[in-house]
Design an enzyme around this catalytic site. Sequence first.
Site, PDB file in Angstrom:
ATOM      1  N   LEU A  37      29.345  41.474 102.467  1.00  0.00           N
ATOM      2  CA  LEU A  37      30.110  41.377 101.225  1.00  0.00           C
ATOM      3  C   LEU A  37      29.287  41.995 100.107  1.00  0.00           C
ATOM      4  O   LEU A  37      28.076  41.768 100.021  1.00  0.00           O
ATOM      5  CB  LEU A  37      30.410  39.911 100.877  1.00  0.00           C
ATOM      6  CG  LEU A  37      31.554  39.218 101.611  1.00  0.00           C
ATOM      7  CD1 LEU A  37      31.590  37.732 101.248  1.00  0.00           C
ATOM      8  CD2 LEU A  37      32.893  39.863 101.295  1.00  0.00           C
ATOM      9  N   ASP A  38      29.920  42.770  99.238  1.00  0.00           N
ATOM     10  CA  ASP A  38      29.235  43.336  98.085  1.00  0.00           C
ATOM     11  C   ASP A  38      28.711  42.213  97.193  1.00  0.00           C
ATOM     12  O   ASP A  38      29.265  41.106  97.185  1.00  0.00           O
ATOM     13  CB  ASP A  38      30.175  44.221  97.282  1.00  0.00           C
ATOM     14  CG  ASP A  38      30.522  45.515  98.005  1.00  0.00           C
ATOM     15  OD1 ASP A  38      29.765  45.909  98.910  1.00  0.00           O
ATOM     16  OD2 ASP A  38      31.561  46.120  97.668  1.00  0.00           O
TER      17      ASP A  38
END
Length: 300
Positions: A37-38
Site C-alpha cells: 500500500l502506498d
Amino acid sequence: MNGVLVVDKPADFTSFDVVSVVRRLAGREKTGHTGTLDPMATGVLPVLLGKATRAASLLEDTSKEYRAEFALGYATDTQDSTGEVLARSGTRTTEAALLASLSLFRGNILQEPPMYSAVRKDGKRLYELARQGVTVEREKRPVTIERLECVRFDETAQTGILEVRCSKGTYIRTLCADIGQALGTFGVMTALRRTSACGFSLADAVPLEAVRALAETGQLEARVLPVDQLFLERPALRVSAAQAVRFRNGGCLGLERTALARQNPPDGLRVRVYSPEQVFLGLGIVDRGQDTLKILKLFV
C-alpha cells in the site's frame, strides 16, 4: 508465532514500516506482507508471520477492494494529491457523464504503470527514474476491474468516491487519472482505503496502535489468525494418519485413496490438506495425469 496478523495500516507509513513494527513486536525474524500500500493509503494489510511467509507466492491472484476518493480538474506527477501539480483544466463534468464513463474501465483492461511505482525498467525502479526527472515508456499491463461504482459525486467540487474490486497489480491512482482523461479533463486520487485483501476485511484488521498495546500486554498472539485462513476459498481434504505422515514428509497421495476420488476433481485443483486431528498440513494440487495429489506447499 505463525499465522496472519491483519493490520489496519495508518497513513504516512509504508507497508515495509508496518512489517518492521510487527516484526519487532512479535519477535519473528520471518515477516512479510501480501500487497503493498502506498504511504498515503490506509486499510487492510495482511502481515505474514513465521511459516505463513511461505504463502506469499500463492496469493498473487487474489482480488482486493478499495474505497478511493478522487478529484477532477488537475493532474500531478504521482497521479495522487501528494504530487506536484502538472496541469489544470477548466473542463467540468456531470455525474451522468462520470457514471457513463465507468463502463470503459470494467472488466479486463490495459493499464500503464505510473512513473512513481516499483515496476522495473531496464533494472531500475520507475520511481527512482521519476525522482531524477526521467520519464520512460512503460508497457501497458492487463488488469481486471471486477467492480467499479461511484458512490458519491459532487458536481460543484468535482470530487467523488469510487468503490473498486480489482486484480492484483491494479493502480487505483492510475484508474482515477484515466477516468479523468476519458472525461476530457484530469483526475487524481485524493485518498485511498483498502477494505478487503486475501479474503480479510476491515472487520478483521487491528489498528497499528492497538497492535502495540496488545504486544505490551502479551495478547498479540490471540489476534494472529491461522495460516489456512488465507486459503478458505479452496476445498478442504481430511486425510488418514498414514497419509498425513506421507504428505508431511513430501510424498504425494494417490487420488483413489482420498475423499477426492468420488468428486472427480479437475487437474490443477488446489486443496487444503488436514490431518485427522484437523491440523493444517499445507496445500495439495491435483495431477490427473498421474492420479495423485502432489504437494504445492507445506506449512508444518
